[in-house]
Design an enzyme around this catalytic site. Structure first.
Site, PDB file in Angstrom:
ATOM      1  N   HIS A 154      13.068  -2.607  -1.064  1.00 46.94           N
ATOM      2  CA  HIS A 154      12.609  -2.380  -2.705  1.00 46.94           C
ATOM      3  C   HIS A 154      13.408  -3.448  -3.448  1.00 46.94           C
ATOM      4  CE1 HIS A 154      10.344  -0.819  -5.705  1.00 46.94           C
ATOM      5  NE2 HIS A 154      11.565  -0.618  -6.436  1.00 46.94           N
ATOM      6  N   ASN A 175      12.204   0.463   4.668  1.00 49.07           N
ATOM      7  CA  ASN A 175      11.541  -0.486   3.353  1.00 49.07           C
ATOM      8  C   ASN A 175      12.562  -0.961   2.744  1.00 49.07           C
ATOM      9  OD1 ASN A 175       9.385  -1.187   1.557  1.00 49.07           O
ATOM     10  ND2 ASN A 175      10.023   0.388   0.375  1.00 49.07           N
ATOM     11  N   ASP A 191       9.604   5.231  -2.972  1.00 51.97           N
ATOM     12  CA  ASP A 191      10.637   4.296  -2.923  1.00 51.97           C
ATOM     13  C   ASP A 191      11.718   5.187  -3.093  1.00 51.97           C
ATOM     14  OD1 ASP A 191       9.133   1.918  -2.952  1.00 51.97           O
ATOM     15  OD2 ASP A 191       8.845   2.136  -5.092  1.00 51.97           O
ATOM     16  N   ARG A 246       0.855  -1.259  -0.053  1.00 55.01           N
ATOM     17  CA  ARG A 246       0.184  -0.032   0.081  1.00 55.01           C
ATOM     18  C   ARG A 246       1.010   1.222   0.088  1.00 55.01           C
ATOM     19  NH1 ARG A 246      -4.187  -1.671  -2.036  1.00 55.01           N
ATOM     20  NH2 ARG A 246      -5.233   0.520  -1.576  1.00 55.01           N
TER      21      ARG A 246
HETATM   22  C1  GAR Z   1       9.873  -8.437  -1.918  1.00 52.14           C
HETATM   23  O1  GAR Z   1      10.539  -8.907  -2.933  1.00 52.14           O
HETATM   24  C2  GAR Z   1      10.074  -7.037  -1.557  1.00 52.14           C
HETATM   25  O2  GAR Z   1      11.214  -6.512  -1.930  1.00 52.14           O
HETATM   26  C3  GAR Z   1       8.783  -6.633  -2.305  1.00 52.14           C
HETATM   27  O3  GAR Z   1       7.669  -7.533  -2.245  1.00 52.14           O
HETATM   28  C4  GAR Z   1       8.506  -8.681  -2.092  1.00 52.14           C
HETATM   29  C5  GAR Z   1       7.616  -9.235  -0.874  1.00 52.14           C
HETATM   30  O4  GAR Z   1       8.291 -10.488  -0.487  1.00 52.14           O
HETATM   31  N1  GAR Z   1       8.420  -5.122  -2.049  1.00 52.14           N
HETATM   32  C6  GAR Z   1       8.057  -4.332  -3.135  1.00 52.14           C
HETATM   33  O5  GAR Z   1       7.994  -4.674  -4.001  1.00 52.14           O
HETATM   34  C7  GAR Z   1       7.747  -3.080  -2.325  1.00 52.14           C
HETATM   35  N2  GAR Z   1       7.569  -1.904  -3.261  1.00 52.14           N
HETATM   36  P1  GAR Z   1       7.773 -11.285   0.887  1.00 52.14           P
HETATM   37  O6  GAR Z   1       6.428 -11.066   1.377  1.00 52.14           O
HETATM   38  O7  GAR Z   1       8.219 -12.637   0.656  1.00 52.14           O
HETATM   39  O8  GAR Z   1       9.044 -10.643   1.981  1.00 52.14           O
END
Ligand code: GAR
Length: 197
Positions: free
Chosen positions: A110, A108, A146, A92
């Site tokens: 990314h 965070n 980001d 979100r």
């Molecule tokens: C991860 O790759 C994280 O970097 C990405 O979502 C995935 C969550 O995986 N985050 C984003 O894209 C945020 N913009 P997880 O639930 O297995 O940790």
């Protein structure tokens, strides 16, 4: 003083698991709650199995009223008195109002080498652009998406024949190393050393 860390997730929570597992022994922080924006988030069960309290603040009933969603998020979180928030696959977008409250206290991860590829579909976009390397970034959260001060990055090669899925898996392995290391460093930087003697 041990810092209390709230971890926000939307999906499988593999980064959350690595963060939780890192916060043991002499680590200066402990997880206080794992919060998801959907009861379907698979990571909730993984948090419970590890003895971490969980909460759900579903964004859907708020029908796009981000301020109201974030007010609910804030009050749910405050019951656990977190010092820090780690976004770990929390999908979100947070508004300036919420982010400002947590400025300097929200991290965070990314899945790209920021400032490249903010937003979604980072692996496919890196492949389309013909990148020879890709990776992930841990950064402090600021109101711009980001963005914010970079705490650390990890790089992986892009290999011939990579698909977004194979590349994502290689990056995720690095995420699992990078995020716990950056959290620990961030908390230590923020915690005055104990005076002895
Ligand atoms: C991860 O790759 C994280 O970097 C990405 O979502 C995935 C969550 O995986 N985050 C984003 O894209 C945020 N913009 P997880 O639930 O297995 O940790």
């Amino acid at each position: 003083m041990t810092r209390r860390v709230a971890i926000l997730i939307s999906g499988s929570g593999s980064n959350m698991v690595k963060l939780v597992e890192s916060m043991t022994g002499d680590h200066p922080a402990r997880p206080c709650v794992v919060l998801a924006n959907s009861a379907d988030a698979k990571g909730l069960e993984r948090a419970r199995e590890r003895g971490v309290p969980t909460e759900v603040v579903d964004h859907r009933p708020f029908k796009g009223d981000r301020a109201a969603f974030e007010a609910a998020l804030q009050s749910t979180l405050m019951a656990y008195q977190p010092d820090l928030i780690c976004l770990a696959g929390f999908m979100r977008v947070l508004t300036e109002g919420f982010v400002s409250r947590w400025r300097g206290r929200m991290l965070n991860i990314h899945p790209s080498l920021l400032p490249k590829y903010r937003g979604l579909h980072t692996h496919a976009r890196a492949l389309d652009a013909g990148e020879t390397e890709h990776g992930c970034t841990v950064h402090e959260v600021t109101p711009e998406l980001d963005d914010g001060p970079i705490l650390g990055q990890a790089r992986v090669p892009v290999l011939t024949g990579d698909t977004p899925e194979t590349l994502a898996a290689r990056v995720l392995e690095e995420e699992h190393r990078l995020y716990p290391a950056m959290l620990r460093q961030f908390v230590l930087r923020d915690t005055p050393s104990v005076q002895t003697g």
